[in-house]
Motif scaffolding. Structure first.
Motif, PDB file in Angstrom:
ATOM      1  N   GLU A 298       0.852  -1.247  -0.088  1.00  0.00           N
ATOM      2  CA  GLU A 298       0.019  -0.102   0.026  1.00  0.00           C
ATOM      3  C   GLU A 298       0.730   1.263  -0.051  1.00  0.00           C
ATOM      4  N   ARG A 299       1.931   1.237   0.875  1.00  0.00           N
ATOM      5  CA  ARG A 299       2.683   2.475   0.778  1.00  0.00           C
ATOM      6  C   ARG A 299       3.669   2.676  -0.527  1.00  0.00           C
ATOM      7  N   LEU A 300       3.847   1.603  -1.409  1.00  0.00           N
ATOM      8  CA  LEU A 300       4.244   1.821  -2.635  1.00  0.00           C
ATOM      9  C   LEU A 300       3.200   2.205  -3.550  1.00  0.00           C
ATOM     10  N   GLY A 301       1.818   2.329  -3.143  1.00  0.00           N
ATOM     11  CA  GLY A 301       0.998   2.903  -3.949  1.00  0.00           C
ATOM     12  C   GLY A 301       0.205   1.994  -4.720  1.00  0.00           C
ATOM     13  N   MET A 302       0.443   0.645  -4.566  1.00  0.00           N
ATOM     14  CA  MET A 302      -0.235  -0.573  -4.988  1.00  0.00           C
ATOM     15  C   MET A 302      -1.895  -0.896  -4.550  1.00  0.00           C
ATOM     16  N   GLU A 303      -2.681  -1.158  -5.302  1.00  0.00           N
ATOM     17  CA  GLU A 303      -3.935  -1.335  -5.044  1.00  0.00           C
ATOM     18  C   GLU A 303      -4.265  -2.905  -4.091  1.00  0.00           C
ATOM     19  N   VAL A 304      -4.391  -2.993  -3.090  1.00  0.00           N
ATOM     20  CA  VAL A 304      -4.593  -4.129  -2.427  1.00  0.00           C
ATOM     21  C   VAL A 304      -5.751  -4.147  -1.035  1.00  0.00           C
ATOM     22  N   SER A 305      -6.439  -3.107  -1.320  1.00  0.00           N
ATOM     23  CA  SER A 305      -7.900  -2.963  -0.579  1.00  0.00           C
ATOM     24  C   SER A 305      -8.729  -4.264  -0.267  1.00  0.00           C
ATOM     25  N   GLU A 306      -8.896  -4.796  -1.328  1.00  0.00           N
ATOM     26  CA  GLU A 306      -9.455  -6.151  -0.946  1.00  0.00           C
ATOM     27  C   GLU A 306      -8.872  -7.265  -0.190  1.00  0.00           C
ATOM     28  N   ALA A 307      -7.630  -7.361  -0.452  1.00  0.00           N
ATOM     29  CA  ALA A 307      -6.999  -8.108   0.281  1.00  0.00           C
ATOM     30  C   ALA A 307      -6.899  -7.745   1.853  1.00  0.00           C
ATOM     31  N   GLN A 308      -6.690  -6.585   1.995  1.00  0.00           N
ATOM     32  CA  GLN A 308      -6.779  -5.987   3.441  1.00  0.00           C
ATOM     33  C   GLN A 308      -8.051  -6.182   3.965  1.00  0.00           C
ATOM     34  N   PHE A 309      -9.149  -6.060   3.316  1.00  0.00           N
ATOM     35  CA  PHE A 309     -10.317  -6.241   4.011  1.00  0.00           C
ATOM     36  C   PHE A 309     -10.684  -7.721   4.154  1.00  0.00           C
ATOM     37  N   ASN A 310     -10.046  -8.600   3.395  1.00  0.00           N
ATOM     38  CA  ASN A 310     -10.124  -9.955   3.641  1.00  0.00           C
ATOM     39  C   ASN A 310      -9.369 -10.551   4.860  1.00  0.00           C
ATOM     40  N   MET A 311      -8.460  -9.566   5.124  1.00  0.00           N
ATOM     41  CA  MET A 311      -7.759  -9.933   6.499  1.00  0.00           C
ATOM     42  C   MET A 311      -8.352  -9.821   7.766  1.00  0.00           C
ATOM     43  N   ARG A 312      -9.688  -9.162   7.473  1.00  0.00           N
ATOM     44  CA  ARG A 312     -10.453  -9.038   8.831  1.00  0.00           C
ATOM     45  C   ARG A 312     -11.059 -10.373   9.136  1.00  0.00           C
ATOM     46  N   GLU A 313     -11.144 -11.157   8.031  1.00  0.00           N
ATOM     47  CA  GLU A 313     -11.906 -12.561   7.979  1.00  0.00           C
ATOM     48  C   GLU A 313     -10.733 -13.697   8.940  1.00  0.00           C
ATOM     49  N   ALA A 314      -9.528 -13.201   8.310  1.00  0.00           N
ATOM     50  CA  ALA A 314      -8.327 -13.994   9.003  1.00  0.00           C
ATOM     51  C   ALA A 314      -8.357 -13.790  10.349  1.00  0.00           C
ATOM     52  N   ARG A 315      -8.569 -12.435  10.905  1.00  0.00           N
ATOM     53  CA  ARG A 315      -8.433 -12.360  12.334  1.00  0.00           C
ATOM     54  C   ARG A 315      -9.613 -12.612  13.039  1.00  0.00           C
TER      55      ARG A 315
END
Length: 426
Positions: free
Chosen positions: A331-348
């Motif tokens: 994300e800090r590199l400017g890449m679009e990863v919002s969907e994967a970050q959202f999916n991490m909620r399920e992992a937690r």
């Protein structure tokens, strides 16, 4: 004419003064007729006037209930002999043994309570009689708690009021007035460190410090009017009022029957009772400070299972942490990863479920839930790595044209120098 005018003024003054005096007398006379108890006690010194001051915020006074409801007598008479007449039912300060039944005269009257406060239950006295306090009081023990011990006598606030002695945040302090008093508790064979332990618990942190009013305090586990300590084989049912999944898993586990055989108090064995500290993976496993080693021998099958459960949780935690860090980097590199970050909620969420599944005490059950979490975290980690790789690939494709352009500029510069050099005279 002047004398007559003066006389008229004097007459008017006398009439006005008389009217004011009579009005004041009438007002003073009306108050004792309404409640002579308040009129007299307000003028008394020290502790005798304290109840009147406390009545300013008292819920009973606000509802229009007079002193005689509890103390008897005649509050309409200024004559003390009449006001405190036994013929008028005067009892003065009720004795401890009288208090519960006295409160029940109103609080147990369904028709009366419907008019005053319909939401309040009318079976408190019956519940109290089943409690440890009520049973001991019936046996003549007047040191036990009665209604006034917890709610007070004068200045009683509704339970919903933040300053009430029975408001959730204040309940533990109220109970500790007796239960933390070593002198008072002599002869009861009950520890007096419950308040000290409770203040170190996760429950107290949530309730008292963070004002999470759903967190439990004394009466949530022990009851209020029907206060009674949970039996050793019903603790999980009590804790299960909030921790439903934990309770269901424990009741199906081998520990339920094992604890019953030796008389262990279920959840308390691992989590304590009043000093319930915040849980962590350190509680599980085959090495200290794991609670498992208190009962199970080293190198036993049970401790091997515990160690396996601990590893499943630690592996999932580590994978979630790694995926989270890599997604943050992408994300800090400017890449679009919002969907994967959202999916991490399920992992937690699945990590929480794995921790709950520990109460099954089965490594296969824990491994199954952990595997679900690992799949989600691994997928997110792959997305993060792909995004980072794509960023570096893009940078390579951007750098190459720049290098070629700089090379071309350099060649042109050299050619220009050559041309400029060839045109000079010798």
């Amino acid at each position: 004419m002047r004398r007559t005018f003066r006389q008229r003024l004097i007459c008017i003054g006398f009439v006005a003064a008389a009217w004011l005096l009579l009005s004041g007398w009438a007002a003073d006379a009306a108050e004792p007729q309404a409640n002579s108890c308040v009129q007299c006690h307000r003028a008394l010194p020290g502790r005798l006037s304290a109840p009147v001051k406390m009545l300013e915020n008292d819920i009973h006074a606000q509802k229009g209930l007079p002193c005689v409801n509890c103390h008897g007598g005649d509050s309409t008479s200024l004559d003390m002999r009449v006001a405190k007449s036994q013929e008028k039912g005067f009892i003065g300060a009720p004795k401890p043994a009288q208090v519960p039944a006295l409160c029940d005269k109103c609080h147990g009257d369904l028709a009366f309570m419907r008019r005053i406060s319909p939401s309040i239950a009318v079976d408190q006295y019956k519940a109290y009689q089943t409690s440890v306090h009520g049973k001991r009081l019936a046996q003549g023990d007047v040191k036990v708690a009665t209604c006034t011990s917890c709610h007070g006598a004068h200045g009683i606030l509704p339970a919903s009021h933040a300053n009430s002695s029975v408001y959730p945040v204040n309940v533990a302090k109220t109970c500790s007035k007796c239960h933390a008093d070593k002198e008072h508790m002599k002869g009861y064979d009950i520890p007096t460190n419950q308040m000290e332990n409770y203040l170190q618990s996760v429950h107290a942190d949530l309730l008292i410090n963070k004002r999470e009013l759903t967190a439990p305090t004394c009466n949530d586990c022990h009851g209020n009017h029907g206060a009674f300590p949970p039996a050793v084989d019903s603790v999980s049912g009590m804790c299960g009022q909030c921790h439903v999944n934990n309770r269901d898993l424990f009741n199906k586990s081998p520990h339920k029957a094992a604890y019953a055989r030796v008389g262990l108090p279920e959840c308390v064995v691992c989590h304590s009772n009043h000093k319930v500290t915040r849980v962590s993976e350190a509680m599980i496993g085959d090495v200290a400070p794991a609670v498992c080693i208190r009962c199970h021998a080293q190198d036993s099958k049970q401790l091997q299972t515990a160690a396996g459960i601990r590893k499943q949780i630690e592996d999932l935690k580590a994978l979630i942490q790694r995926a989270t860090e890599e997604l943050g980097k992408a994300e800090r590199l400017g890449m679009e990863v919002s969907e994967a970050q959202f999916n991490m909620r399920e992992a937690r969420t699945l990590l929480i479920k794995v921790r709950t599944t520990v109460h099954s005490f089965g490594d296969k059950e824990v491994a199954k839930e952990a595997e679900n979490g690992k799949k989600v975290a691994q997928s997110a980690l792959q997305v993060a790595h792909a995004a980072i790789e794509e960023f570096h690939a893009r940078r390579r494709w951007v750098v190459l044209p720049v290098v070629l352009t700089l090379l071309l500029v350099g060649l042109l510069y050299l050619k220009l120098r050559e041309v400029e050099g060839g045109g000079r005279p010798e």
